[in-house]
Write a protein that holds these residues in place. Structure first.
Motif, PDB file in Angstrom:
ATOM      1  N   ASN A  73      -5.293  37.224  11.986  1.00 31.63           N
ATOM      2  CA  ASN A  73      -4.636  38.342  11.292  1.00 31.63           C
ATOM      3  C   ASN A  73      -5.303  39.665  11.643  1.00 31.63           C
ATOM      4  N   ARG A  74      -4.664  40.745  11.240  1.00 35.32           N
ATOM      5  CA  ARG A  74      -5.209  42.077  11.474  1.00 35.32           C
ATOM      6  C   ARG A  74      -5.254  42.853  10.158  1.00 35.32           C
ATOM      7  N   ILE A  75      -6.263  43.682  10.033  1.00 29.19           N
ATOM      8  CA  ILE A  75      -6.381  44.528   8.847  1.00 29.19           C
ATOM      9  C   ILE A  75      -5.300  45.601   8.914  1.00 29.19           C
ATOM     10  N   PRO A  76      -4.512  45.793   7.845  1.00 29.40           N
ATOM     11  CA  PRO A  76      -3.440  46.795   7.893  1.00 29.40           C
ATOM     12  C   PRO A  76      -3.975  48.197   8.181  1.00 29.40           C
ATOM     13  N   GLN A  77      -3.155  48.978   8.843  1.00 28.95           N
ATOM     14  CA  GLN A  77      -3.532  50.348   9.163  1.00 28.95           C
ATOM     15  C   GLN A  77      -3.486  51.226   7.912  1.00 28.95           C
ATOM     16  N   GLY A  78      -4.151  52.381   8.006  1.00 26.71           N
ATOM     17  CA  GLY A  78      -4.074  53.370   6.948  1.00 26.71           C
ATOM     18  C   GLY A  78      -5.106  53.172   5.857  1.00 26.71           C
ATOM     19  N   ALA A  91      -7.547  45.560   0.626  1.00 26.85           N
ATOM     20  CA  ALA A  91      -8.218  46.773   0.157  1.00 26.85           C
ATOM     21  C   ALA A  91      -9.698  46.734   0.517  1.00 26.85           C
ATOM     22  N   ALA A  92     -10.345  45.592   0.293  1.00 23.82           N
ATOM     23  CA  ALA A  92     -11.765  45.486   0.622  1.00 23.82           C
ATOM     24  C   ALA A  92     -11.993  45.614   2.124  1.00 23.82           C
ATOM     25  N   CYS A  93     -11.117  45.012   2.928  1.00 27.63           N
ATOM     26  CA  CYS A  93     -11.264  45.121   4.383  1.00 27.63           C
ATOM     27  C   CYS A  93     -11.139  46.575   4.841  1.00 27.63           C
ATOM     28  N   LYS A  94     -10.225  47.321   4.237  1.00 33.72           N
ATOM     29  CA  LYS A  94     -10.078  48.739   4.593  1.00 33.72           C
ATOM     30  C   LYS A  94     -11.332  49.519   4.216  1.00 33.72           C
ATOM     31  N   ASN A  95     -11.911  49.206   3.061  1.00 34.56           N
ATOM     32  CA  ASN A  95     -13.152  49.882   2.665  1.00 34.56           C
ATOM     33  C   ASN A  95     -14.288  49.527   3.618  1.00 34.56           C
ATOM     34  N   ASN A  96     -14.370  48.247   4.013  1.00 32.94           N
ATOM     35  CA  ASN A  96     -15.367  47.845   5.013  1.00 32.94           C
ATOM     36  C   ASN A  96     -15.190  48.649   6.294  1.00 32.94           C
ATOM     37  N   ARG A  97     -13.960  48.737   6.742  1.00 34.85           N
ATOM     38  CA  ARG A  97     -13.656  49.410   8.011  1.00 34.85           C
ATOM     39  C   ARG A  97     -14.078  50.875   7.977  1.00 34.85           C
ATOM     40  N   ALA A  98     -13.783  51.540   6.883  1.00 37.23           N
ATOM     41  CA  ALA A  98     -14.097  52.965   6.794  1.00 37.23           C
ATOM     42  C   ALA A  98     -15.606  53.207   6.845  1.00 37.23           C
ATOM     43  N   LEU A  99     -16.377  52.420   6.109  1.00 33.29           N
ATOM     44  CA  LEU A  99     -17.831  52.620   6.095  1.00 33.29           C
ATOM     45  C   LEU A  99     -18.465  52.282   7.435  1.00 33.29           C
ATOM     46  N   LEU A 100     -18.057  51.190   8.050  1.00 36.27           N
ATOM     47  CA  LEU A 100     -18.656  50.793   9.324  1.00 36.27           C
ATOM     48  C   LEU A 100     -18.273  51.758  10.442  1.00 36.27           C
ATOM     49  N   ARG A 101     -17.062  52.281  10.379  1.00 39.49           N
ATOM     50  CA  ARG A 101     -16.663  53.263  11.395  1.00 39.49           C
ATOM     51  C   ARG A 101     -17.505  54.530  11.258  1.00 39.49           C
ATOM     52  N   ARG A 136     -17.513  52.340  15.300  1.00 33.76           N
ATOM     53  CA  ARG A 136     -16.721  51.197  15.761  1.00 33.76           C
ATOM     54  C   ARG A 136     -15.698  50.840  14.675  1.00 33.76           C
ATOM     55  N   VAL A 137     -14.541  50.339  15.109  1.00 29.64           N
ATOM     56  CA  VAL A 137     -13.473  49.995  14.176  1.00 29.64           C
ATOM     57  C   VAL A 137     -13.309  48.478  14.139  1.00 29.64           C
ATOM     58  N   ILE A 138     -13.409  47.901  12.971  1.00 33.10           N
ATOM     59  CA  ILE A 138     -13.136  46.467  12.826  1.00 33.10           C
ATOM     60  C   ILE A 138     -11.638  46.287  12.598  1.00 33.10           C
ATOM     61  N   THR A 139     -11.076  45.262  13.194  1.00 27.83           N
ATOM     62  CA  THR A 139      -9.625  45.059  13.121  1.00 27.83           C
ATOM     63  C   THR A 139      -9.225  43.733  12.511  1.00 27.83           C
ATOM     64  N   GLN A 140     -10.171  42.796  12.365  1.00 28.03           N
ATOM     65  CA  GLN A 140      -9.827  41.449  11.917  1.00 28.03           C
ATOM     66  C   GLN A 140     -10.618  41.057  10.678  1.00 28.03           C
ATOM     67  N   PRO A 141      -9.959  40.454   9.696  1.00 27.80           N
ATOM     68  CA  PRO A 141     -10.705  39.770   8.638  1.00 27.80           C
ATOM     69  C   PRO A 141     -11.290  38.475   9.181  1.00 27.80           C
ATOM     70  N   MET A 142     -11.934  37.700   8.343  1.00 26.03           N
ATOM     71  CA  MET A 142     -12.544  36.443   8.782  1.00 26.03           C
ATOM     72  C   MET A 142     -11.732  35.242   8.309  1.00 26.03           C
TER      73      MET A 142
END
Length: 544
Positions: free
Chosen positions: A385-390, A401-411, A416-422
């Motif tokens: 799967n892929r983390i939704p955009q936006g 929601a949590a994946c988007k928050n992860n993505r924003a902080l790590l970027r 770097r941008v994470i695109t996949q959950p686990m």
């Protein structure tokens, strides 16, 4: 006629000394692991063994075979073979006649299976019943002979066959050395006149660690040449951590009802999220069966103890929320993200550990190498799967929601941008990586810890954030393994569970439940009870 005594093979019998024929009294045992026993097991001898595990079958086969050699006075030594399931012993070529005589007499009293192994053959020979004259045709010139006694549990659910047997290698004299008939993990030759020494059990299988029960995996007599630390050995400890809740506990229900917090998404408050279906008992059984290399098991709870659990044995401990939460004001909490943000505070937790939801299971014998490299790098398993955009939106699920928050902080931190959950595979974690992530992102970490229910501002600490943080700091890398994710709220649940049980070909699987209704649960439970007791028939030592 000299024969091996009954006690030498008592683990392979039903107590009466008589083998249990697989065609009598019930269904044929389901083969365990990918390389299953051959079809003739339906007609041949299968021995009933209470407390059956793959490691116990392996050790019982080795003990039985070496007992035969002890009777006739043949010297032998354990070899670091390339298979993790069975064992290998080496004997000198000049003892061949006595070895084969001992095998013939022993297998005449307690029938088993033989195969002649040709290291140069493209395909491995199939094992043949020792009752069949064909089993003995090539043994006089064989470089390697493998011997096994098939075993099943009293309920006839598991069948542990030839792969858990013991191979005898005939080592050839060459000057002052004995030379191996095939490659092993350490050496081609040993000194012919060298004395045996004891070697730790972990040297002879990657499914064994220094913390494995020594009764199931004792030190073995071997040669000094095998006492080396190879580059692919994993010698560091690995622990397992579970989070668990009994949603039927009245005291816990009262705490939940009194807790303050905004539930923003229906899934967050679903009762199915908090139901205890006894999965934990069977998940711990899966470790006992298929991951005996785990050092310690920690079960993190809100001052709850499963009624079936023994707490008086080493190797398993209940860790209370009160013990691990750094800010007592964050308790009580009913948010798995909150609890997961504190796991690295467990006292005594190893640097390398696996985090399990209680609905995750090992599906067959798995080595620690599936989760960590020998240098200690963790493996993570990205989803298809892929983390939704936006940015986070009100329509997001708690996971998204949590994946988007992860993505924003790590970027922001790493560019770097994470695109996949686990995937729902046990999460291989580094304690120090979680500690550093908490220090690097104190506000987001504290906010997640303080969320009593899943919130729009949560991180997902263990199932994504800490894994990617470890990867971006050089301590984790992507991996893969055969696994199954099964959502219980599906109409064909019975068929899917049966396919999983029949195949037994997955390293891990998850039986997830977030959307079941009260009407679904009773019917599901009956199916789950039958499936789990069939897949994991052997109780762990931690059960009352």
């Amino acid at each position: 006629m000299t024969t091996v005594s009954e006690p030498a093979l008592r683990q392979a019998t039903d107590g009466s000394g008589r083998p249990w024929p697989a065609t009598a009294g019930g269904a044929r045992p389901t083969p365990s692991h990918a390389s299953t026993a051959p079809a003739q097991a339906e007609r041949e001898d299968v021995y009933v063994e209470p407390g059956l595990t793959p490691l116990a079958a392996r050790e019982a086969n080795r003990r039985a075979l070496t007992a035969l050699l002890d009777v006739v006075g043949v010297a032998y030594f354990a070899v670091r073979g390339t298979s993790d399931h069975g064992t290998v012993i080496g004997v000198a070529e000049h003892d061949r006649e006595r070895v084969l005589g001992a095998l013939f007499r022993g297998l005449g009293q307690y029938p088993g299976h033989l195969s002649v192994i040709d290291p140069d053959a493209l395909r491995a020979a199939k094992p043949v019943s020792s009752r069949d004259p064909r089993a003995w045709r090539e043994v006089n010139s064989a470089r390697i002979v493998q011997v096994s006694w098939y075993r099943t549990d009293p309920g006839r659910h598991l069948l542990l066959g030839h792969e858990y047997g013991c191979a005898i290698e005939f080592w050839q004299p060459q000057g002052t050395y004995l030379v191996a008939p095939r490659a092993n993990r350490a050496t081609w030759a040993v000194l012919a006149n060298s004395a045996n020494v004891l070697g730790a059990a972990r040297l002879f299988s990657r499914f064994v660690s220094d913390w494995t029960d020594q009764h199931l995996a004792p030190a073995l007599a071997t040669r000094p040449e095998f006492l080396v630390n190879c580059a692919d050995d994993i010698a560091f400890p690995v622990d397992a951590v579970y989070t668990w809740v009994d949603g039927n506990d009245p005291a816990w229900k009262q705490r939940k009802a009194q807790a303050k917090g905004e539930v923003y998404h229906a899934e967050s408050a679903s009762d199915a999220r908090f139901i205890s279906r006894d999965e934990l008992r069977y998940s711990v059984r899966s470790l006992h069966l298929f991951a005996p290399w785990i050092r310690n098991i920690y079960i993190v709870t809100d001052d709850q103890v499963p009624e079936w659990l023994r707490e008086d044995l080493p190797g398993l401990r209940i860790a209370s929320h009160r013990e691990i939460f750094r800010n007592p004001a964050d308790l009580p909490t009913f948010n798995s993200h909150s609890i997961e943000s504190q796991l690295h505070h467990i006292e005594g937790l190893a640097e390398h550990f696996l985090y399990f939801n209680d609905d995750m299971f090992m599906g067959r014998p798995v080595a620690p190498h599936a989760f960590f490299t020998p240098s200690g790098t963790a493996r993570y398993f990205p989803s298809r799967n892929r983390i939704p955009q936006g940015p986070v939106a009100e329509s997001d699920t708690p996971v998204d929601a949590a994946c988007k928050n992860n993505r924003a902080l790590l970027r922001e931190r790493f560019g770097r941008v994470i695109t996949q959950p686990m995937e729902h595979i046990p999460y291989a974690l580094r304690r120090t990586a979680m500690e550093e992530a908490e220090r690097d992102f104190p506000e987001a970490w504290a906010r997640t810890s303080a969320s009593r229910f899943r919130a729009m501002t949560d991180l997902s600490p263990t199932s994504s954030f800490a894994l990617y943080y470890a990867a971006l700091t050089g301590r984790a890398q992507p991996g893969s393994m055969p696994f199954t994710y099964l959502q219980l709220a599906v109409p064909d649940l019975a068929d899917r569970l049966q396919r999983l049980l029949d195949g037994r070909d997955q390293d891990s699987f998850c039986l997830n439940d977030a959307f079941s209704t009260p009407e679904d649960i009773e019917a599901q439970q009956e199916l789950l009870d039958g499936f789990l007791t069939s897949y994991f028939p052997t109780p762990s030592p931690y059960e009352r």
